[in-house]
Design a protein around this motif. Sequence first.
Motif, short mmCIF file in Angstrom:
data_model
loop_
_atom_site.label_atom_id
_atom_site.label_comp_id
_atom_site.label_asym_id
_atom_site.label_seq_id
_atom_site.Cartn_x
_atom_site.Cartn_y
_atom_site.Cartn_z
N LEU A 1 -2.09 1.07 -4.74
CA LEU A 1 -1.27 0.19 -4.43
C LEU A 1 -0.06 0.19 -5.43
O LEU A 1 -0.01 0.82 -6.57
CB LEU A 1 -1.93 -1.35 -4.66
CG LEU A 1 -2.99 -1.54 -3.89
CD1 LEU A 1 -3.77 -2.68 -4.32
CD2 LEU A 1 -2.77 -1.50 -2.33
N THR A 2 1.14 -0.39 -5.28
CA THR A 2 2.46 -0.55 -6.03
C THR A 2 1.88 -1.17 -7.34
O THR A 2 2.34 -1.12 -8.47
CB THR A 2 3.58 -0.96 -5.44
OG1 THR A 2 3.28 -2.15 -5.05
CG2 THR A 2 4.09 0.00 -4.11
N PHE B 1 0.86 -1.07 0.21
CA PHE B 1 0.01 0.08 -0.11
C PHE B 1 0.86 1.13 0.06
O PHE B 1 1.89 1.63 0.80
CB PHE B 1 -0.94 -0.15 1.24
CG PHE B 1 -1.78 -1.07 1.45
CD1 PHE B 1 -3.30 -1.14 0.78
CD2 PHE B 1 -1.15 -2.47 1.94
CE1 PHE B 1 -3.90 -2.44 0.98
CE2 PHE B 1 -1.98 -3.34 2.14
CZ PHE B 1 -3.34 -3.36 1.59
N VAL B 2 0.54 2.31 -1.07
CA VAL B 2 1.31 3.54 -0.85
C VAL B 2 0.56 4.51 0.03
O VAL B 2 -0.78 4.81 -0.26
CB VAL B 2 1.48 3.98 -2.28
CG1 VAL B 2 2.23 5.25 -2.30
CG2 VAL B 2 1.90 2.87 -3.16
N LEU B 3 1.33 5.07 0.96
CA LEU B 3 0.55 6.20 1.92
C LEU B 3 1.58 7.32 1.60
O LEU B 3 2.68 7.37 1.59
CB LEU B 3 0.89 5.77 3.53
CG LEU B 3 0.72 4.13 3.72
CD1 LEU B 3 1.23 3.86 5.27
CD2 LEU B 3 -0.50 3.76 3.37
N THR B 4 0.70 8.50 1.48
CA THR B 4 1.25 9.74 0.67
C THR B 4 0.94 10.88 1.78
O THR B 4 -0.07 10.91 2.09
CB THR B 4 0.79 9.91 -0.77
OG1 THR B 4 1.09 8.97 -1.38
CG2 THR B 4 1.58 11.12 -1.25
N GLY B 5 1.98 11.82 1.89
CA GLY B 5 1.88 13.22 2.63
C GLY B 5 1.59 12.79 4.05
O GLY B 5 2.54 12.24 4.79
N ASP C 1 7.52 18.01 3.00
CA ASP C 1 7.81 18.92 2.12
C ASP C 1 8.37 18.50 0.71
O ASP C 1 9.22 19.27 0.10
CB ASP C 1 8.55 20.33 2.60
CG ASP C 1 8.05 21.47 1.61
OD1 ASP C 1 7.06 21.48 1.19
OD2 ASP C 1 8.78 22.39 1.86
N ALA C 2 7.98 17.05 0.26
CA ALA C 2 8.78 16.92 -1.05
C ALA C 2 8.20 17.38 -2.43
O ALA C 2 7.18 17.53 -2.41
CB ALA C 2 8.46 15.31 -0.96
N ALA C 3 9.26 17.78 -3.13
CA ALA C 3 8.77 18.43 -4.40
C ALA C 3 8.50 17.24 -5.58
O ALA C 3 7.92 17.57 -6.53
CB ALA C 3 9.97 18.92 -5.09
N VAL C 4 8.58 15.89 -5.08
CA VAL C 4 8.27 14.62 -6.17
C VAL C 4 7.42 13.90 -5.30
O VAL C 4 7.41 13.65 -4.10
CB VAL C 4 9.60 14.11 -6.44
CG1 VAL C 4 9.05 12.69 -7.12
CG2 VAL C 4 10.41 15.06 -7.16
N GLN C 5 6.18 13.66 -5.83
CA GLN C 5 5.27 12.80 -5.02
C GLN C 5 5.71 11.64 -4.53
O GLN C 5 5.53 11.11 -3.32
CB GLN C 5 3.87 12.65 -6.11
CG GLN C 5 2.81 11.74 -5.30
CD GLN C 5 1.76 11.43 -6.07
OE1 GLN C 5 1.49 12.10 -7.13
NE2 GLN C 5 1.13 10.44 -5.81
N GLU C 6 6.47 10.62 -5.37
CA GLU C 6 6.84 9.75 -4.74
C GLU C 6 7.82 9.68 -3.67
O GLU C 6 7.86 8.85 -2.60
CB GLU C 6 8.01 8.94 -5.94
CG GLU C 6 8.24 7.44 -5.74
CD GLU C 6 8.86 6.95 -6.63
OE1 GLU C 6 9.40 5.52 -6.48
OE2 GLU C 6 9.22 7.32 -8.00
N GLU C 7 8.71 10.92 -3.33
CA GLU C 7 9.45 11.25 -2.17
C GLU C 7 8.49 11.57 -0.96
O GLU C 7 9.02 11.63 0.16
CB GLU C 7 10.50 12.31 -2.77
CG GLU C 7 11.53 11.77 -3.52
CD GLU C 7 12.38 12.94 -4.01
OE1 GLU C 7 12.21 14.06 -3.45
OE2 GLU C 7 13.26 12.70 -4.56
#
Length: 556
Positions: free
Chosen positions: A386-387, A301-305, A342-348
């Motif tokens: 998901l990945t 699972f991808v968790l963002t932000g 404060d990532a400038a790239v979503q994946e980061e």
Amino acid sequence: MGNASGFYGDRFDAVREMLTDGPLDVLTGDYLAELTMLILGRDRAKDPSRGYATTFLRQLEDTLGLAVERGVRIVTNAGGLNPAGLADAVRALARRLGSAVRVAHVEGDDLLGARDWGPGVVSANAYLGGGGIAACLRGGADVVVTGRVTDAALVTGPAAWHFGWAPDDWDALAGAVVAGHVLECGTQATGGNYAFFSELGDVRRPGFPLAEIHRDGSAVITKHPGTGGAVTVGTVTAQLLYETAGARYPGPDVTARLDSVRLAQDGPDRVRIHGVRGEAPPPTLKAGLTRLGGHRNEVVFVLTGLGIDAKAGLVRDQMEAALAERRPAEIRWTLARTDHRDAAVQEEASALLRLVVRDRDPDTVGRAVSGAAVELALASIPGFHLTAPPGKATPYGVFEAAYVPQDAVPHIAVLPDGTRTAIPPAPDTRHPTPADEPPLPPPLQGPARRAPLGLIAGARSGDKGGSANIGLWVRTDDAWRWLVHTLTTDRLRELLPETAGLPVTRHQLPRLRALNFTVDGLLGEGVAAQARFDPQAKAVGEWLRSRHLDIPEVLL
């Protein structure tokens, strides 16, 4: 002697490259690993005529005639679980090519039917020595196919044949074992997977290694002129530490004393190995067992932000509830905090929550798990994705080691004319015991600053069943004085928290300025079980190099 394969799947063109790029007497190829034996075992279960590395046969289609023309003998363990089958296939290929090739094979390692090994065992193979290979070459073979022999046996066998070593020429055999261990993983000896790769020049396509072996067992590791990569004391040291442990390195031919190994740069891309001492081998042979352990599934699972911990908690609660009625035997969660503020790239800005489930019943970890994950798509955390789409349950394997008396295992050389020659066990044996710890040099003192260990230490790590080995070396005597006093087992556990509750053994190799750690249980039931995201511990050494310690400024 050269190597053209370090694993099943290595560079396909390497056989041709080794035959055409320079002079050679014997070309070896290692195709077997713990996971490979499971794969070949499943192949054989579907078709009894299979069970060998078919890639090797395809490599010979345009190189067999070239090898015969140049007088190069080929020795390989690509026979896997069916060396006789591969030998027949090589003979058939030679007939199609109109080439007069004498083919022999070694058998006796397959112990699957020798006893009841328990449920689910797919393969059971003893690690044989080089005696059968030597007998095949004495019998005039151009190509020798084996099943499960030790990786170093591909070198000890031809060396013993060429020089006429007696079975108890322990020092010479031990030197060949060390040379064989350096060759066995192919380009890992010439700059591949090397901690200080940026210092070597062009390592985009490293050449495969050679060993010039001498009558006394000493050797020079090198490569064909003009090929990529480099051979240095560092690249050879790294490979010597790979998948080894302490000062005594036991095998079916000899126990090599790794604490006696001396390395010296002998010119560009030439490293001399000398001073190796040997002892009688153990009275038992190691046997590798692979069995089907059950089925597994994995969802990432991808968790963002913002609120990563809270998001992980919600996903876990939802999945655990969905799996409660038909709960898998094993459920494992890991959260990799790959996210940055404060990532400038979503994946980061994203972290990865990994769910791994295991059970003997494929249905319990199949659609029941995948479906539960997919059903959360519109009913879970913000930004849910998901990945990759979750899949079906897949079988996983387990590797186990057993030990059997040497004289209980038939070791048979089947010569080109069909003659079957029994190879006797070692003339003497000795139970290996841990070597005495060498005296410590005086510690290095002085002002220190916080820095990554990898600034001064190289590392290479790997797997042996469920255990991981982590070898580290430094390049100066002062660095060795610091390393040997600083990197204790307790400090290793602090730096690598995954090892905190596991048995850790430290081995000193002062002549290599190296430490070798064995971490038991880090890999669960072995690579085929995929217990962790780095199932073969390939990068554990690099993780250790990235950790920070107080390092004396004089070393930096």
